[in-house]
Scaffold this active site. Structure first.
Site, PDB file in Angstrom:
ATOM      1  N   MET A  37      29.185  41.847  39.788  1.00  0.00           N
ATOM      2  CA  MET A  37      28.003  40.986  39.701  1.00  0.00           C
ATOM      3  C   MET A  37      27.514  40.665  41.102  1.00  0.00           C
ATOM      4  O   MET A  37      28.309  40.374  41.988  1.00  0.00           O
ATOM      5  CB  MET A  37      28.403  39.684  38.991  1.00  0.00           C
ATOM      6  CG  MET A  37      27.480  38.496  39.244  1.00  0.00           C
ATOM      7  SD  MET A  37      28.222  36.912  38.700  1.00  0.00           S
ATOM      8  CE  MET A  37      27.865  36.942  36.972  1.00  0.00           C
ATOM      9  N   ASN A  38      26.168  40.743  41.331  1.00  0.00           N
ATOM     10  CA  ASN A  38      25.623  40.042  42.490  1.00  0.00           C
ATOM     11  C   ASN A  38      24.508  39.105  42.054  1.00  0.00           C
ATOM     12  O   ASN A  38      24.770  38.323  41.120  1.00  0.00           O
ATOM     13  CB  ASN A  38      25.320  40.966  43.682  1.00  0.00           C
ATOM     14  CG  ASN A  38      24.366  42.104  43.487  1.00  0.00           C
ATOM     15  OD1 ASN A  38      24.690  43.070  42.854  1.00  0.00           O
ATOM     16  ND2 ASN A  38      23.187  42.016  44.062  1.00  0.00           N
ATOM     17  N   ASP A  39      23.378  39.110  42.669  1.00  0.00           N
ATOM     18  CA  ASP A  39      22.383  38.026  42.546  1.00  0.00           C
ATOM     19  C   ASP A  39      22.143  37.471  41.133  1.00  0.00           C
ATOM     20  O   ASP A  39      22.036  38.244  40.172  1.00  0.00           O
ATOM     21  CB  ASP A  39      21.007  38.526  42.984  1.00  0.00           C
ATOM     22  CG  ASP A  39      21.018  39.271  44.282  1.00  0.00           C
ATOM     23  OD1 ASP A  39      22.069  39.375  44.911  1.00  0.00           O
ATOM     24  OD2 ASP A  39      19.944  39.771  44.653  1.00  0.00           O
ATOM     25  N   GLN A  55      22.562  40.730  38.619  1.00  0.00           N
ATOM     26  CA  GLN A  55      22.689  42.097  39.121  1.00  0.00           C
ATOM     27  C   GLN A  55      24.081  42.578  38.722  1.00  0.00           C
ATOM     28  O   GLN A  55      25.080  41.899  39.000  1.00  0.00           O
ATOM     29  CB  GLN A  55      22.499  42.119  40.643  1.00  0.00           C
ATOM     30  CG  GLN A  55      21.060  41.898  41.076  1.00  0.00           C
ATOM     31  CD  GLN A  55      20.202  43.123  40.824  1.00  0.00           C
ATOM     32  OE1 GLN A  55      20.222  44.051  41.608  1.00  0.00           O
ATOM     33  NE2 GLN A  55      19.435  43.124  39.730  1.00  0.00           N
ATOM     34  N   PHE A  98      16.543  46.163  40.366  1.00  0.00           N
ATOM     35  CA  PHE A  98      16.938  45.125  41.317  1.00  0.00           C
ATOM     36  C   PHE A  98      16.481  43.744  40.848  1.00  0.00           C
ATOM     37  O   PHE A  98      15.905  43.587  39.779  1.00  0.00           O
ATOM     38  CB  PHE A  98      16.369  45.464  42.706  1.00  0.00           C
ATOM     39  CG  PHE A  98      17.226  46.421  43.510  1.00  0.00           C
ATOM     40  CD1 PHE A  98      18.174  47.240  42.904  1.00  0.00           C
ATOM     41  CD2 PHE A  98      17.084  46.509  44.896  1.00  0.00           C
ATOM     42  CE1 PHE A  98      18.965  48.110  43.650  1.00  0.00           C
ATOM     43  CE2 PHE A  98      17.867  47.373  45.652  1.00  0.00           C
ATOM     44  CZ  PHE A  98      18.804  48.171  45.040  1.00  0.00           C
ATOM     45  N   SER A  99      16.724  42.773  41.713  1.00  0.00           N
ATOM     46  CA  SER A  99      16.543  41.369  41.317  1.00  0.00           C
ATOM     47  C   SER A  99      15.116  41.039  40.888  1.00  0.00           C
ATOM     48  O   SER A  99      14.156  41.676  41.320  1.00  0.00           O
ATOM     49  CB  SER A  99      16.944  40.462  42.469  1.00  0.00           C
ATOM     50  OG  SER A  99      18.339  40.465  42.568  1.00  0.00           O
ATOM     51  N   ASP A 168      12.361  41.719  44.742  1.00  0.00           N
ATOM     52  CA  ASP A 168      12.873  40.434  44.265  1.00  0.00           C
ATOM     53  C   ASP A 168      11.762  39.455  43.864  1.00  0.00           C
ATOM     54  O   ASP A 168      11.684  38.327  44.375  1.00  0.00           O
ATOM     55  CB  ASP A 168      13.809  39.789  45.302  1.00  0.00           C
ATOM     56  CG  ASP A 168      14.875  40.758  45.794  1.00  0.00           C
ATOM     57  OD1 ASP A 168      15.224  41.678  45.032  1.00  0.00           O
ATOM     58  OD2 ASP A 168      15.351  40.604  46.933  1.00  0.00           O
ATOM     59  N   GLU A 223      15.103  38.506  51.675  1.00  0.00           N
ATOM     60  CA  GLU A 223      15.318  38.884  50.283  1.00  0.00           C
ATOM     61  C   GLU A 223      15.186  37.652  49.373  1.00  0.00           C
ATOM     62  O   GLU A 223      15.284  36.510  49.816  1.00  0.00           O
ATOM     63  CB  GLU A 223      16.723  39.482  50.119  1.00  0.00           C
ATOM     64  CG  GLU A 223      16.948  40.745  50.960  1.00  0.00           C
ATOM     65  CD  GLU A 223      18.261  41.434  50.625  1.00  0.00           C
ATOM     66  OE1 GLU A 223      18.224  42.635  50.345  1.00  0.00           O
ATOM     67  OE2 GLU A 223      19.315  40.777  50.635  1.00  0.00           O
ATOM     68  N   TRP A 306      27.490  39.548  51.124  1.00  0.00           N
ATOM     69  CA  TRP A 306      27.720  40.983  51.235  1.00  0.00           C
ATOM     70  C   TRP A 306      28.880  41.310  52.166  1.00  0.00           C
ATOM     71  O   TRP A 306      29.553  42.322  51.986  1.00  0.00           O
ATOM     72  CB  TRP A 306      26.442  41.703  51.674  1.00  0.00           C
ATOM     73  CG  TRP A 306      25.462  41.727  50.548  1.00  0.00           C
ATOM     74  CD1 TRP A 306      24.311  40.997  50.434  1.00  0.00           C
ATOM     75  CD2 TRP A 306      25.573  42.471  49.336  1.00  0.00           C
ATOM     76  NE1 TRP A 306      23.696  41.242  49.226  1.00  0.00           N
ATOM     77  CE2 TRP A 306      24.447  42.149  48.542  1.00  0.00           C
ATOM     78  CE3 TRP A 306      26.500  43.380  48.829  1.00  0.00           C
ATOM     79  CZ2 TRP A 306      24.237  42.705  47.278  1.00  0.00           C
ATOM     80  CZ3 TRP A 306      26.281  43.927  47.570  1.00  0.00           C
ATOM     81  CH2 TRP A 306      25.167  43.587  46.816  1.00  0.00           C
TER      82      TRP A 306
HETATM   83  C1  FRU Z   1      20.267  40.668  47.470  1.00  0.00           C
HETATM   84  C2  FRU Z   1      19.834  42.060  47.075  1.00  0.00           C
HETATM   85  C3  FRU Z   1      18.405  42.052  46.596  1.00  0.00           C
HETATM   86  C4  FRU Z   1      18.342  43.226  45.678  1.00  0.00           C
HETATM   87  C5  FRU Z   1      19.714  43.220  45.057  1.00  0.00           C
HETATM   88  C6  FRU Z   1      20.274  44.574  44.760  1.00  0.00           C
HETATM   89  O1  FRU Z   1      21.623  40.445  47.381  1.00  0.00           O
HETATM   90  O2  FRU Z   1      20.012  42.944  48.156  1.00  0.00           O
HETATM   91  O3  FRU Z   1      17.433  42.078  47.619  1.00  0.00           O
HETATM   92  O4  FRU Z   1      17.336  43.098  44.739  1.00  0.00           O
HETATM   93  O5  FRU Z   1      20.571  42.552  45.966  1.00  0.00           O
HETATM   94  O6  FRU Z   1      21.424  44.499  43.988  1.00  0.00           O
END
Ligand code: FRU
Length: 496
Positions: A37-39, A55, A98-99, A168, A223, A306
């Protein structure tokens, strides 16, 4: 129609997510159903429930072609997984969804806007993917991407801006009911900018203005922007890449910023007056906000960074969200505190008043790994004290520490001894307001994280750790004499 790719992701998460027990996860912080998982994405209210997408790469605990995972909640603390919402299944998003963000439409549909990333190689053979903004509409579970995607492309950005870094989108409704969104982009000088778009219906969008630019001052690419009113001011929130430290205010790498100013909607001008970091800890990035029905501005961030990602081969999930926090505006600064819904989960209370501290001490009943604890520290004599240290998630070999030094008015968090075996950043320090040695710390622990709120929300510091759950001790120590009061609640999830 659910594509083959999305169907595959849904089957995978259902099958392998089931192996992850509730005890293996954070209790009240959202973690991925399985994998990476990210954003936070699409954070909002739809049909009376909070929706939080993320994400998502279900197939491993590393970043990969981005899908959108999905969860719902009634209190922002108990989360229930829904099937993955988006997969990278079209030519314009074959390298990832992406986000982005989501809003409820008048006709009851749920509108998602996200960045479609299309794989692309330049004439020189170097890979330079293209980023555009795309729409999907759905019913809270299944989403259909629009046939006429993408809706915002290189044609819709100012001349010289870069379509390889155009991402984003965060949509919001304006006071008159019309739609607007902010999108991050990279400019001619390589640094970031926030673009504003507007729409009558959420489907047809037009470029309005460049709201603010980085000019290579605060990192480079900006971002995950957000744009909202708070306490009579207007705030742009964004997450810059490649930041450099400025004293203790910012830190290297991926940071988070609040650009505080005034916005004139008639001329579409944002005048930036102050800049502040969002979180001063180790793991915090790409936050997104919502306005709750009772008017609170609530923020959630990815409780990771990150440069702090280090999943281990045995992990079945990686990444988690922060506790949702209520934002406020006090004395020229944005403040944040845990959402008040957390108090409804308060279980057993243990409290102590005016305990003298010097040698390291523990207090009976003050321990735990899913707790909400407030500690107030005061000097015990006129000569003050040199430092105060609290350890949490402590066992015979492990601890995470929070240390306050009144002379420099700095607070330092360290997870050096939390059980990590990776060589990434483990210590961070920030200034807190000098209150003559008095300090109030609210510490929220949830199995694999600590979030520390200083002096009623003047700073927040978030960090994750992998400490074994058996290390549930808490201790206090000072160089010089202090006196502390402690109020601790266990967090109980199953009362509902
Ligand atoms: C931020 C980011 C966003 C992008 C997403 C990709 O963490 O780099 O800019 O949409 O993660 O996973």
């Amino acid at each position: 129609m659910t594509s083959e790719l999305l169907q595959k992701a849904r089957e995978f998460e259902e099958r392998y997510g089931a192996y992850i027990t509730r005890e293996e996860r954070p209790a009240f912080h959202l973690s991925p159903r399985v994998g990476w998982m990210n954003d936070p994405n699409g954070f909002g209210i739809y049909k009376g429930q909070y929706h939080l997408f993320y994400q998502y790469h279900p197939y491993s605990t590393k970043w990969g072609p981005m899908h959108w995972g999905h969860a719902v909640s009634r209190d922002l603390l108990h989360w229930e997984y829904l099937p993955a919402a988006l997969a990278p299944d079209r030519a314009y998003d074959d390298a990832g969804c992406f986000s982005g963000s989501a809003l409820e439409l008048e006709d009851g549909r749920h509108l998602i806007m996200y960045t479609g990333v299309q794989s692309h190689r330049g004439e020189d053979g170097v890979r330079r993917d293209l980023q555009t903004q795309c729409l999907a509409v759905g019913d809270g579970i299944d989403y259909e991407k629009l046939d006429r995607n993408p809706v915002l492309t290189g044609e819709d950005i100012p001349k010289g801006f870069n379509v390889h870094d155009f991402r984003d989108p965060k949509m919001f409704r304006k006071a008159d009911g019309s739609f607007a969104c902010v999108v991050g982009c990279r400019t001619e000088d390589g640094s970031g900018a926030i673009l504003l778009y507007e729409s009558e219906d959420g489907f047809r969008w037009r470029f309005v203005t460049v709201l603010d630019r980085c000019w290579n001052e605060f990192g480079r690419m900006w971002e995950c922007p957000d744009f909202f009113e708070l306490g009579g001011r207007t705030v742009i929130m964004t997450s810059p890449q490649d930041m450099s430290a400025v004293g203790l205010e910012f830190h290297n790498g991926n940071g988070t910023l609040l650009l505080i100013g005034d916005y004139d909607d008639a001329t579409h001008t944002f005048e930036r007056q102050a800049v502040q970091a969002v979180d001063y800890g180790l793991d915090f990035y790409a936050p997104q906000t919502i306005l709750t029905e009772d008017g609170r501005r609530v923020v959630v961030g990815w409780m990771q960074n990150w440069d702090t990602c280090a999943s281990q081969p045995e992990d079945r999930w990686f990444g988690q969200m922060t506790l949702p926090r209520e934002l406020g505006y006090r004395d020229g600064r944005v403040i944040q505190n845990p959402i008040r819904e957390l108090e409804a989960l308060h279980g057993r209370r243990v409290s102590y008043m005016d305990i003298p501290v010097q040698e390291e001490l523990t207090l009976r009943g003050v321990y735990g790994r899913t707790i909400d604890m407030t500690v107030t520290v005061r000097p015990r004599s006129e000569c003050g004290y040199q430092s105060f240290r609290m350890k949490v998630a402590a066992g015979s070999q492990h601890y995470t520490s929070v240390t306050y030094t009144p002379l420099t008015s700095t607070l330092r968090v360290s997870r050096d001894h939390s059980g990590t075996n990776r060589d990434y950043v483990h210590v961070r320090e920030c200034f807190v307001r000098d209150r003559g040695g008095e300090l109030k710390l609210r510490v929220v622990l949830d199995r694999y994280s600590a979030e520390i709120f200083v002096n009623d929300g003047e700073q927040a510091l978030s960090l994750t750790f992998r400490t074994p759950l058996s290390a549930d001790g808490i201790s206090f120590q000072s160089q010089g004499k202090t006196v502390i009061s402690v109020e601790k609640y266990d967090i109980v999830m199953d009362r509902q």
